[in-house]
Design an enzyme around this catalytic site. Sequence first.
Site, short mmCIF file in Angstrom:
data_model
loop_
_atom_site.label_atom_id
_atom_site.label_comp_id
_atom_site.label_asym_id
_atom_site.label_seq_id
_atom_site.Cartn_x
_atom_site.Cartn_y
_atom_site.Cartn_z
N CYS A 89 38.18 42.37 36.05
CA CYS A 89 37.17 41.33 36.15
C CYS A 89 37.86 40.03 36.57
CB CYS A 89 36.47 41.15 34.81
SG CYS A 89 35.20 39.88 34.79
N HIS A 131 28.46 46.25 36.36
CA HIS A 131 29.37 45.21 35.86
C HIS A 131 28.74 43.82 36.03
CE1 HIS A 131 33.60 43.55 35.38
NE2 HIS A 131 32.99 42.53 35.94
N GLU A 132 28.23 43.54 37.22
CA GLU A 132 27.65 42.21 37.47
C GLU A 132 26.36 42.01 36.67
OE1 GLU A 132 29.67 40.20 38.72
OE2 GLU A 132 30.99 41.76 39.47
N HIS A 135 27.24 40.90 33.29
CA HIS A 135 27.58 39.48 33.26
C HIS A 135 26.34 38.62 33.04
CE1 HIS A 135 31.81 38.85 33.98
NE2 HIS A 135 31.82 39.67 35.02
#
Length: 161
Positions: A89, A131-132, A135
């Site tokens: 990351c 993953h995003e 976030h």
Amino acid sequence: MTVRDIRIVGDPVLRTPCEEIATIDDRVRALVADLLETVDADGRAGLAANQIGVSLRAFSWNIDGELGYVLNPRLVEVSEQEQHGDEGCLSVPGLWYPTTRGAYARVTGMDVDGNAVDVAGEGLMARCLQHEYDHLDGKLYLSRLTGPVRKDALRTVREKF
């Protein structure tokens, strides 16, 4: 367009769920331009708005030479089939840990013109979308780690950052 500084683990903006984008205005258009400019560098696969200090639901990607973005994304599909591999990351620089993700993922949302966006993929694209999206919910990939790997990762983060 501006290449923006990346917020690092420990910054509260990374742990705060992002707000929906209510109106697409010049500020949002500038955000998208900055997301695309900032993610367009070697070794960068994805970038969420909060990683550059903006707590809005938007992210960009740079996968296999394809740049893209989505506003107000919804993770609408993740396969039960898993992929296993090391994940890193930009907000936790230099650290990579084995992270399990769905082998396939699909996200819907919109672009700056209000048009529907539907992006899906396997492998790295699937990992990036998941993953995003995490976030934007205020989660780092470290929260997905388990057992001794999680313990080691959290210790290393405390020591390094």
